[in-house]
Design an enzyme around this catalytic site. Structure first.
Site, PDB file in Angstrom:
ATOM      1  N   SER A  94       0.782  -1.233   0.000  1.00  0.00           N
ATOM      2  CA  SER A  94       0.000   0.000   0.000  1.00  0.00           C
ATOM      3  C   SER A  94       0.814   1.284   0.000  1.00  0.00           C
ATOM      4  O   SER A  94       0.219   2.367  -0.062  1.00  0.00           O
ATOM      5  CB  SER A  94      -0.961  -0.003   1.189  1.00  0.00           C
ATOM      6  OG  SER A  94      -2.036  -0.880   0.926  1.00  0.00           O
ATOM      7  N   GLY A 340       3.223  -0.720   4.018  1.00  0.00           N
ATOM      8  CA  GLY A 340       2.448  -1.544   3.103  1.00  0.00           C
ATOM      9  C   GLY A 340       2.722  -3.022   3.237  1.00  0.00           C
ATOM     10  O   GLY A 340       3.751  -3.426   3.782  1.00  0.00           O
TER      11      GLY A 340
END
Length: 398
Positions: A94, A340
């Site tokens: 992410s 992430g």
């Protein structure tokens, strides 16, 4: 998947300008020093703590007033002695969202997108609720269902595409089209009215990526190269598309499961990240992430007003428009971040001081499983200790 605390299960279930590089980066990079001249034993200790907790490998890069430090610990691959490369490629998960948000805000700066305009004005083919604005996508306040799975208001789990556990493992090479992901999300009821709440949702950033393509008339990867990669000289960052191989040297992540009473461990360094188009599908290195996040926070990619918008958090999640704002206390101050994790086996770190002069970037690998394992439970405290070493000189945040 929520990058706030990868790889926790909750995270998985809520579970995304042209200029010459020299001019663009002026004043943001710090002189590099060889590790042997700049050993930083406190960083090596914080890094080794991940391995001691059960993670298989770590690679880190720190840039600050003392120069540039890189290091790695653990192993590149199970059964081998070699350490992870200090600038190997990895799935950044992410952290991708910060890149996509930056491109959207650049279009806002160019007058091509209205931050508080309806997304439906740009992507009418999806029939989105006209109350959903571009800002809401970037801030995770749209209320849209998360196509990787989401919770109903009563707390029951509603599955999306295969994105967890053995179900994901069996489908990890499947190719998804971003339109397919969006239409799956839109087939489910909204979680809340637009703007009424905040919930981390990959759907938001797949839509944001599609918006970039629609408004620019260019492919996602082409816009990424034109707007960020080429100006910053980022040679090792690319959207994965449907490729399954990490390029060049890299550490390996793993998934373990039980079958017929026997434990099986699978190397998952090969996986297809098209299931996170625009939300978690980039490949990068610690060096490229450091250069990007330093330049962004130093004001080299966005006008001051839009950078301020990007870094102003909604209080529920401390999430702005593509990054988190985290106050480490009066002795340490503010840091900006977006960590992430793709579905399993990899975690990525990306932190910066407000002026971009101090950055921490890294990648961690482990043997994942359906329970997330004992190492995963230690992730928050391990990351916290590392961040304080870099940004607080090891102090305890207040």
């Amino acid at each position: 998947m929520r990058t706030q605390t990868p790889p926790a299960a909750k995270a998985m279930r809520r579970a995304a300008v042209t200029a010459v590089a020299a001019a663009l980066l002026a004043g943001t990079a710090t002189p590099a020093m060889a590790a042997k001249d700049h050993d930083r034993p406190e960083l090596r200790k914080a890094m080794q703590a991940f391995v001691d907790a059960g993670f298989t490998g770590v690679q880190l890069r720190v840039r600050d007033e003392r120069g540039e430090w890189t290091g790695s610990a653990g192993v590149r691959k199970l059964g081998q002695a070699a350490k992870p490369p200090t600038n190997g490629s990895f799935w950044v998960g992410s952290n991708t969202k910060t890149f996509v948000s930056t491109m959207v805000l650049q279009l806002v700066a160019e007058g091509k997108v209205r931050l508080d305009g309806p997304v439906d004005d740009y992507l009418p083919e999806y029939g989105l609720d006209r109350r959903i604005t571009v800002r809401m996508l970037l801030q995770h306040t749209s209320g849209l269902f998360n196509y990787t799975g989401d919770f109903d208001p009563d707390g029951s789990w509603v599955p999306g595409i295969p994105a967890m556990n053995k179900d994901w493992l069996d489908n990890r090479f499947k190719t998804y089209q971003p339109e397919e992901l969006v239409r799956l999300a839109l087939s489910k009821p909204a979680r809340f009215d637009p703007g009424a709440d905040q919930q981390y949702t990959n759907t938001n950033y797949t839509l944001a990526m599609l918006l970039v393509e629609k408004v620019s008339g260019r492919a996602y990867g082409e816009q990424l190269r034109q707007r960020i990669l080429r100006p910053l000289g980022l040679k090792d960052t690319l959207p994965a598309g449907n490729r399954t191989e990490l390029p060049g040297p890299h550490a390996h992540g793993y998934y373990r499961y039980e079958e017929d009473g026997r434990s099986k461990t699978v190397d998952i360094s090969r996986q297809n990240l098209s299931l996170l188009s625009g939300a978690g599908d980039l490949i990068s290195t610690t060096k490229d992430l450091a250069t990007f996040f330093s330049a962004l926070n130093a004001g080299k990619l966005l006008p001051p007003a839009l950078l301020t918008e990007m870094r102003t958090p909604n209080p529920k999640m401390s999430y702005g428009l593509g990054m988190y704002a985290e106050n480490l206390g009066s002795d340490c101050g503010m840091v900006y971040r977006h960590n992430g994790s793709p579905p399993h086996g990899y975690g990525a770190l990306m932190y910066s001081s407000p002026d971009g002069r101090t950055t921490l970037t890294g990648s961690v690998t482990w043997v994942d499983d359906a329970t997330r394992g004992p190492a995963a439970a230690k992730w928050p405290s391990l990351v916290d200790g590392l961040v304080k070493q870099v940004f607080c000189d090891g102090q305890t945040a207040g």
